[in-house]
Design an enzyme around this catalytic site. Structure first.
Site, mmCIF file in Angstrom:
data_model
loop_
_atom_site.group_PDB
_atom_site.id
_atom_site.type_symbol
_atom_site.label_atom_id
_atom_site.label_comp_id
_atom_site.label_asym_id
_atom_site.label_seq_id
_atom_site.Cartn_x
_atom_site.Cartn_y
_atom_site.Cartn_z
ATOM 1 N N GLU A 276 3.216 1.627 -1.847
ATOM 2 C CA GLU A 276 3.857 2.496 -3.051
ATOM 3 C C GLU A 276 2.389 2.411 -3.991
ATOM 4 O O GLU A 276 2.753 3.189 -4.993
ATOM 5 C CB GLU A 276 4.357 1.248 -3.315
ATOM 6 C CG GLU A 276 5.727 0.532 -3.195
ATOM 7 C CD GLU A 276 5.504 -0.032 -1.798
ATOM 8 O OE1 GLU A 276 4.816 -0.883 -1.304
ATOM 9 O OE2 GLU A 276 6.614 0.972 -0.965
ATOM 10 N N ALA B 21 -5.172 -3.799 1.149
ATOM 11 C CA ALA B 21 -5.515 -3.988 2.593
ATOM 12 C C ALA B 21 -4.170 -3.744 3.665
ATOM 13 O O ALA B 21 -3.116 -5.030 3.287
ATOM 14 C CB ALA B 21 -5.657 -5.352 2.514
ATOM 15 N N HIS C 42 4.241 -0.152 12.195
ATOM 16 C CA HIS C 42 4.281 -0.791 11.032
ATOM 17 C C HIS C 42 2.993 -0.279 10.372
ATOM 18 O O HIS C 42 3.059 0.776 8.690
ATOM 19 C CB HIS C 42 4.923 -1.677 10.701
ATOM 20 C CG HIS C 42 5.661 -1.380 8.677
ATOM 21 N ND1 HIS C 42 6.271 -1.375 8.071
ATOM 22 C CD2 HIS C 42 4.856 -2.326 8.114
ATOM 23 C CE1 HIS C 42 6.443 -0.993 7.337
ATOM 24 N NE2 HIS C 42 5.900 -2.080 6.584
ATOM 25 N N ALA D 203 1.018 -1.129 -0.010
ATOM 26 C CA ALA D 203 -0.202 -0.164 0.091
ATOM 27 C C ALA D 203 0.725 1.150 -0.083
ATOM 28 O O ALA D 203 0.525 1.920 -0.344
ATOM 29 C CB ALA D 203 -0.786 -0.035 1.426
HETATM 30 N N1 LIG Z 1 2.268 -4.400 5.934
HETATM 31 C C1 LIG Z 1 1.511 -3.808 5.069
HETATM 32 C C2 LIG Z 1 2.443 -3.874 4.059
HETATM 33 N N2 LIG Z 1 3.537 -3.466 4.050
HETATM 34 C C3 LIG Z 1 4.530 -3.737 3.210
HETATM 35 C C4 LIG Z 1 4.439 -1.653 2.735
HETATM 36 O O1 LIG Z 1 3.398 -0.934 2.117
HETATM 37 C C5 LIG Z 1 5.326 -1.286 1.298
HETATM 38 O O2 LIG Z 1 5.488 -2.405 0.710
HETATM 39 C C6 LIG Z 1 6.455 -1.607 1.984
HETATM 40 O O3 LIG Z 1 7.228 -0.903 3.478
HETATM 41 C C7 LIG Z 1 8.462 -0.992 1.424
HETATM 42 O O4 LIG Z 1 8.109 0.786 0.610
HETATM 43 N N3 LIG Z 1 1.574 -3.276 2.993
HETATM 44 C C8 LIG Z 1 0.139 -3.519 2.366
HETATM 45 O O5 LIG Z 1 -0.874 -3.656 1.642
HETATM 46 N N4 LIG Z 1 -0.604 -3.918 3.587
HETATM 47 C C9 LIG Z 1 0.435 -4.333 4.801
HETATM 48 O O6 LIG Z 1 -0.486 -4.737 6.317
HETATM 49 C C1 LIG Z 2 1.000 -2.790 8.498
HETATM 50 C C2 LIG Z 2 2.008 -3.856 8.251
HETATM 51 O O1 LIG Z 2 2.629 -3.863 8.062
HETATM 52 C C3 LIG Z 2 2.227 -5.523 9.165
HETATM 53 O O2 LIG Z 2 1.894 -6.240 8.034
HETATM 54 C C4 LIG Z 2 3.348 -5.148 9.683
HETATM 55 O O3 LIG Z 2 3.043 -6.302 10.376
HETATM 56 P P1 LIG Z 2 4.492 -6.500 11.870
HETATM 57 O O4 LIG Z 2 4.219 -4.752 12.796
HETATM 58 O O5 LIG Z 2 4.156 -7.579 12.447
HETATM 59 O O6 LIG Z 2 5.672 -5.889 11.545
#
Ligand SMILES: Nc1c(NC[C@H](O)[C@H](O)[C@H](O)CO)[nH]c(=O)[nH]c1=O
Ligand SMILES: CC(=O)[C@@H](O)COP(=O)(O)O
Length: 154
Positions: free
Chosen positions: A58, A80, A88, A56
């Site tokens: 990106e 999502a 995070h 998300a």
């Molecule tokens: N944890 C979730 C992410 N994390 C990844 C970030 O969006 C991103 O791709 C990464 O940090 C590299 O820049 N993305 C989601 O779409 N949903 C998540 O639950």
């Molecule tokens: C929203 C997220 O990035 C999530 O999946 C990261 O999980 P965590 O906080 O356990 O590293």
């Protein structure tokens, strides 16, 4: 009184979708819902373009690139973000929501926020075609209404 309002009827409307692959199990359902809504409201399948991004975070840059081509009347952002054990989630949610809003204002086309941001997987499933509807479907209806509204303002 003159009232400005958009119908949920597509008229040659061209739509870009940006979807994040993270939690693809959920996001694929949002894409299905969006495609269903677009087609059922008159958008041609050939006029829908889907761009996948890793997560998300990106989405905004890709939505901006799509919007700047001038090829789309609206861009729908689907993703999502599901809370994990760390902070995070908060950073991803903040950037994607602010970023999507900023792209709409910068490019002056509707850029729709169809990203589910949930405390757990169950809440995400509920919003991806089960008991709380399908947020992708809702986002697509919003896109069509906004395109209509803006056309009516000219
Ligand atoms: N944890 C979730 C992410 N994390 C990844 C970030 O969006 C991103 O791709 C990464 O940090 C590299 O820049 N993305 C989601 O779409 N949903 C998540 O639950
Ligand atoms: C929203 C997220 O990035 C999530 O999946 C990261 O999980 P965590 O906080 O356990 O590293």
């Amino acid at each position: 009184m003159r009232v400005l309002e958009g119908n949920v009827v597509a008229n040659g409307t061209k739509v870009g979708i940006v979807a994040s692959r993270f939690n693809e199990f959920i996001v694929s359902k949002l894409i299905g819902g969006a495609q269903d809504a677009l087609i059922r409201h008159g958008v041609n399948d050939d006029d829908i373009t889907l761009a996948w991004v890793p997560g998300a975070f990106e989405i905004p840059l890709t939505a901006q690139k799509m919007a700047e081509t001038g090829n789309y009347d609206a861009v729908i952002c689907l993703g999502a973000v599901i809370k994990g054990a760390t902070t995070h989630y908060d950073y991803v949610c903040a950037e994607v929501s602010k970023g999507v809003a900023a792209v709409g204002l910068k490019t002056e086309i509707p850029v729709i926020f169809g990203v589910v941001t949930t405390d757990n997987i169950e809440q995400a499933i509920e919003r991806a075609g089960t008991k709380a509807g399908n947020k992708g479907y809702d986002a697509a209806c919003t896109a069509i209404e906004m395109v209509n509204l803006i056309q009516n303002m000219k």
